[in-house]
Design a protein around this motif. Structure first.
Motif, PDB file in Angstrom:
ATOM      1  N   HIS A 191    -102.652  46.242 -29.942  1.00 19.26           N
ATOM      2  CA  HIS A 191    -101.484  46.931 -29.385  1.00 19.26           C
ATOM      3  C   HIS A 191    -100.819  46.000 -28.379  1.00 19.26           C
ATOM      4  CE1 HIS A 191     -99.764  50.538 -26.892  1.00 19.26           C
ATOM      5  NE2 HIS A 191     -98.828  49.856 -27.523  1.00 19.26           N
ATOM      6  N   VAL A 192     -99.592  45.586 -28.709  1.00 20.08           N
ATOM      7  CA  VAL A 192     -98.809  44.760 -27.785  1.00 20.08           C
ATOM      8  C   VAL A 192     -97.488  45.454 -27.502  1.00 20.08           C
ATOM      9  CG1 VAL A 192     -99.891  42.572 -28.438  1.00 20.08           C
ATOM     10  CG2 VAL A 192     -97.800  43.309 -29.603  1.00 20.08           C
ATOM     11  N   ASN A 224     -88.638  38.999 -22.212  1.00 21.02           N
ATOM     12  CA  ASN A 224     -89.426  38.508 -23.344  1.00 21.02           C
ATOM     13  C   ASN A 224     -90.928  38.495 -23.062  1.00 21.02           C
ATOM     14  OD1 ASN A 224     -89.041  37.994 -26.054  1.00 21.02           O
ATOM     15  ND2 ASN A 224     -89.222  35.775 -25.787  1.00 21.02           N
ATOM     16  N   GLU A 225     -91.367  39.340 -22.144  1.00 27.52           N
ATOM     17  CA  GLU A 225     -92.795  39.486 -21.892  1.00 27.52           C
ATOM     18  C   GLU A 225     -93.401  40.322 -23.017  1.00 27.52           C
ATOM     19  OE1 GLU A 225     -95.917  41.396 -18.664  1.00 27.52           O
ATOM     20  OE2 GLU A 225     -93.769  41.766 -18.429  1.00 27.52           O
ATOM     21  N   VAL A 226     -94.548  39.886 -23.498  1.00 27.18           N
ATOM     22  CA  VAL A 226     -95.276  40.623 -24.530  1.00 27.18           C
ATOM     23  C   VAL A 226     -96.687  40.858 -23.993  1.00 27.18           C
ATOM     24  CG1 VAL A 226     -96.052  40.689 -26.925  1.00 27.18           C
ATOM     25  CG2 VAL A 226     -93.912  39.503 -26.332  1.00 27.18           C
ATOM     26  N   ARG A 227     -96.940  42.090 -23.592  1.00 24.24           N
ATOM     27  CA  ARG A 227     -98.221  42.428 -22.970  1.00 24.24           C
ATOM     28  C   ARG A 227     -99.227  42.938 -23.979  1.00 24.24           C
ATOM     29  NH1 ARG A 227     -96.469  46.207 -17.830  1.00 24.24           N
ATOM     30  NH2 ARG A 227     -95.119  44.654 -16.862  1.00 24.24           N
ATOM     31  N   GLN A 228    -100.447  42.474 -23.813  1.00 23.19           N
ATOM     32  CA  GLN A 228    -101.550  43.123 -24.504  1.00 23.19           C
ATOM     33  C   GLN A 228    -101.836  44.415 -23.745  1.00 23.19           C
ATOM     34  OE1 GLN A 228    -105.182  40.862 -25.297  1.00 23.19           O
ATOM     35  NE2 GLN A 228    -106.378  42.687 -24.789  1.00 23.19           N
ATOM     36  N   GLU A 229    -102.076  45.484 -24.481  1.00 20.18           N
ATOM     37  CA  GLU A 229    -102.383  46.768 -23.847  1.00 20.18           C
ATOM     38  C   GLU A 229    -103.593  46.636 -22.920  1.00 20.18           C
ATOM     39  OE1 GLU A 229    -103.252  51.196 -25.442  1.00 20.18           O
ATOM     40  OE2 GLU A 229    -104.456  49.626 -26.348  1.00 20.18           O
ATOM     41  N   PHE A 230    -103.457  47.183 -21.715  1.00 27.09           N
ATOM     42  CA  PHE A 230    -104.594  47.325 -20.796  1.00 27.09           C
ATOM     43  C   PHE A 230    -104.257  48.469 -19.852  1.00 27.09           C
ATOM     44  CE2 PHE A 230    -107.356  46.927 -17.282  1.00 27.09           C
ATOM     45  CZ  PHE A 230    -108.519  46.373 -17.779  1.00 27.09           C
ATOM     46  N   SER A 231    -104.719  49.655 -20.196  1.00 22.39           N
ATOM     47  CA  SER A 231    -104.361  50.831 -19.407  1.00 22.39           C
ATOM     48  C   SER A 231    -105.591  51.667 -19.091  1.00 22.39           C
ATOM     49  CB  SER A 231    -103.351  51.695 -20.166  1.00 22.39           C
ATOM     50  OG  SER A 231    -102.953  52.791 -19.376  1.00 22.39           O
ATOM     51  N   ALA A 253     -98.956  38.182 -27.784  1.00 17.58           N
ATOM     52  CA  ALA A 253     -99.056  38.543 -26.367  1.00 17.58           C
ATOM     53  C   ALA A 253     -98.999  37.292 -25.504  1.00 17.58           C
ATOM     54  CB  ALA A 253    -100.341  39.312 -26.110  1.00 17.58           C
ATOM     55  N   ASN A 254     -98.286  37.410 -24.371  1.00 16.94           N
ATOM     56  CA  ASN A 254     -98.227  36.304 -23.413  1.00 16.94           C
ATOM     57  C   ASN A 254     -98.594  36.768 -22.001  1.00 16.94           C
ATOM     58  OD1 ASN A 254     -95.834  37.541 -22.443  1.00 16.94           O
ATOM     59  ND2 ASN A 254     -94.550  36.240 -23.723  1.00 16.94           N
ATOM     60  N   SER A 255     -99.057  38.035 -21.875  1.00 20.20           N
ATOM     61  CA  SER A 255     -99.513  38.516 -20.573  1.00 20.20           C
ATOM     62  C   SER A 255    -100.478  39.681 -20.750  1.00 20.20           C
ATOM     63  CB  SER A 255     -98.335  38.941 -19.680  1.00 20.20           C
ATOM     64  OG  SER A 255     -97.789  40.161 -20.116  1.00 20.20           O
TER      65      SER A 255
END
Length: 158
Positions: free
Chosen positions: A88-89, A96-103, A16-18
């Motif tokens: 969960h990413v 190329n954004e890889v988000r960590q789940e935050f919902s 993850a990078n965001s």
């Protein structure tokens, strides 16, 4: 257009990078059906939702995202849960954004409108909740729908 690739507990997933707060919305109509979209970026079924923009509340984002993706106006009625599992990413290949789940997953009731496709949704349909279990969707979406249907006394926090 780029693709969205979800990874869960996958040792080969990119790091993850965001971390971007987002919403998903479980919209129910008076027949007990829930609103589902088929995403254009990965062809999976999902609850409507998306990123929370600067200057808007969670509720405002949920109402806006639902309208943009489905053509449906809603009233927020509660919270299902907060989903932030770092296993969960989500990889967005366009940048190329890889988000960590935050919902934040909210419950809503239908007010007006007709299911309408958008740039983000190739299909929009009202579905009987039990019929969603056989749809192609990420496991995180199955879990969110399951938690909504179980009607927990307190929001789920993962």
């Amino acid at each position: 257009m780029g693709r969205r690739i979800d990874y869960y507990d996958d040792p080969n997933a990119p790091k993850a990078n965001s971390l971007i707060p987002s919403v998903n919305v479980v919209v129910e109509n008076d027949k007990g059906e829930i609103l589902m979209i088929r995403r254009t970026d990965n062809d999976n079924w999902a609850l409507p939702g998306g990123a929370i923009d600067l200057g808007e509340s969670v509720t405002q984002a949920a109402i806006r995202e639902t309208k943009e993706e489905t053509g449906i106006d809603v009233e927020i009625t509660g919270i299902v849960g907060i989903y932030s599992d770092p296993r969960h990413v989500i990889h967005y290949t366009s940048n190329n954004e890889v988000r960590q789940e935050f919902s934040v997953v909210l419950a809503a009731r239908f007010i007006s409108g007709s299911p309408t496709r958008s740039a983000e949704s190739r299909e929009v349909q009202w579905m009987v909740p039990r019929d969603t279990s056989s749809l192609q969707m990420d496991s995180s979406m199955h879990l969110r729908i399951k938690h909504y249907l179980e009607a927990h006394e307190a929001p789920i926090v993962i």
